[in-house]
Design an enzyme around this catalytic site. Structure first.
Site, mmCIF file in Angstrom:
data_model
loop_
_atom_site.group_PDB
_atom_site.id
_atom_site.type_symbol
_atom_site.label_atom_id
_atom_site.label_comp_id
_atom_site.label_asym_id
_atom_site.label_seq_id
_atom_site.Cartn_x
_atom_site.Cartn_y
_atom_site.Cartn_z
ATOM 1 C CG HIS A 24 -0.238 0.026 2.529
ATOM 2 N ND1 HIS A 24 -0.106 -1.089 3.324
ATOM 3 C CD2 HIS A 24 0.414 1.015 3.178
ATOM 4 C CE1 HIS A 24 0.580 -0.786 4.401
ATOM 5 N NE2 HIS A 24 0.920 0.491 4.344
HETATM 6 C C1 T46 Z 1 2.961 0.903 6.991
HETATM 7 C C2 T46 Z 1 3.754 -0.318 7.225
HETATM 8 C C3 T46 Z 1 5.224 -0.059 7.359
HETATM 9 C C4 T46 Z 1 -4.110 -0.520 13.682
HETATM 10 O O1 T46 Z 1 -5.180 -0.793 14.241
HETATM 11 N N1 T46 Z 1 -3.420 0.609 14.041
HETATM 12 C C5 T46 Z 1 -2.244 0.950 13.471
HETATM 13 O O2 T46 Z 1 -1.653 1.987 13.835
HETATM 14 C C6 T46 Z 1 -1.709 0.111 12.431
HETATM 15 C C7 T46 Z 1 -0.406 0.479 11.742
HETATM 16 C C8 T46 Z 1 -2.406 -1.002 12.079
HETATM 17 N N2 T46 Z 1 -3.570 -1.310 12.698
HETATM 18 C C9 T46 Z 1 -4.274 -2.567 12.328
HETATM 19 C C10 T46 Z 1 -4.870 -2.578 10.940
HETATM 20 C C11 T46 Z 1 -4.782 -4.030 10.533
HETATM 21 O O3 T46 Z 1 -5.936 -4.709 10.997
HETATM 22 O O4 T46 Z 1 -3.320 -3.632 12.360
HETATM 23 C C12 T46 Z 1 -3.587 -4.565 11.316
HETATM 24 C C13 T46 Z 1 -2.349 -4.779 10.452
HETATM 25 O O5 T46 Z 1 -2.065 -3.577 9.700
HETATM 26 P P1 T46 Z 1 -1.547 -3.593 8.187
HETATM 27 O O6 T46 Z 1 -2.124 -4.727 7.475
HETATM 28 O O7 T46 Z 1 -1.780 -2.220 7.613
HETATM 29 O O8 T46 Z 1 0.023 -3.834 8.424
HETATM 30 P P2 T46 Z 1 1.213 -3.690 7.359
HETATM 31 O O9 T46 Z 1 2.386 -4.327 7.997
HETATM 32 O O10 T46 Z 1 0.813 -4.149 6.013
HETATM 33 O O11 T46 Z 1 1.483 -2.085 7.253
HETATM 34 C C14 T46 Z 1 1.898 -1.355 8.397
HETATM 35 C C15 T46 Z 1 1.163 -0.011 8.467
HETATM 36 O O12 T46 Z 1 -0.246 -0.227 8.450
HETATM 37 C C16 T46 Z 1 1.520 0.896 7.328
HETATM 38 O O13 T46 Z 1 1.038 2.202 7.571
HETATM 39 O O14 T46 Z 1 3.462 1.858 6.402
HETATM 40 O O15 T46 Z 1 3.295 -1.115 8.346
#
Ligand code: T46
Length: 135
Positions: A49
């Site tokens: 993303h």
């Molecule tokens: C990024 C990369 C480096 C939350 O509830 N609060 C938060 O602050 C974050 C970051 C995530 N979440 C929840 C949303 C999803 O249900 O945690 C779950 C996993 O998040 P996500 O699938 O977005 O994780 P990554 O590793 O794909 O991405 C994350 C960050 O979301 C993103 O901003 O830059 O790490």
């Protein structure tokens, strides 16, 4: 495309090492949120993303992982394995994180609270938006 790695000073002595992260001192924005990833399986790729506005600094405090950053024109790969180095991730930057070592702890400092509407999760949409942003 320029990758900015922020050098983080290590305050070390015979007791060990300490790195301090401070707004405007070594972090170029007001820190509104901190999160960290750990226990990520080695074969997993995360991210896929971009963010419309969010700026972040990523620090691998333990172990290593690979970041792939893409501004819509160019892709750059970088391995983070140094807790005294912060990777600045500007807005409108597609990111993928992979090759997590077993012990990897990836900490991220963010300039905004969590906001799902700031995410762009479709690569083609991202490319179109990035084209407009940089033209
Ligand atoms: C990024 C990369 C480096 C939350 O509830 N609060 C938060 O602050 C974050 C970051 C995530 N979440 C929840 C949303 C999803 O249900 O945690 C779950 C996993 O998040 P996500 O699938 O977005 O994780 P990554 O590793 O794909 O991405 C994350 C960050 O979301 C993103 O901003 O830059 O790490």
């Amino acid at each position: 495309m320029k990758i900015e790695l922020i050098p983080l000073q290590i305050h070390g002595d015979d007791r060990g090492s300490l790195v301090s992260l401070e707004t405007e001192k070594n972090i170029p924005f007001d820190i509104k949120r901190v999160y960290y990833l750990f226990d990520t399986k080695e074969e997993v790729v995360r991210g896929y993303h971009a963010h419309k506005a969010l700026k972040q600094v990523a620090i691998v405090v333990r172990g290593s992982c690979r970041f792939t950053l893409d501004d819509g024109h160019e892709r750059i790969d970088i391995v983070l394995n140094n807790p005294a180095q912060g990777l600045l991730i500007e807005s409108f930057m597609w990111r993928e994180m992979s090759e997590f070592s077993q012990d990897c702890v990836l900490m991220v400092l963010a300039d905004s609270k969590y906001d799902e509407s700031d995410y762009v999760r479709d690569y083609e949409q991202f490319k179109t938006m990035a084209k407009n942003e940089y033209s």
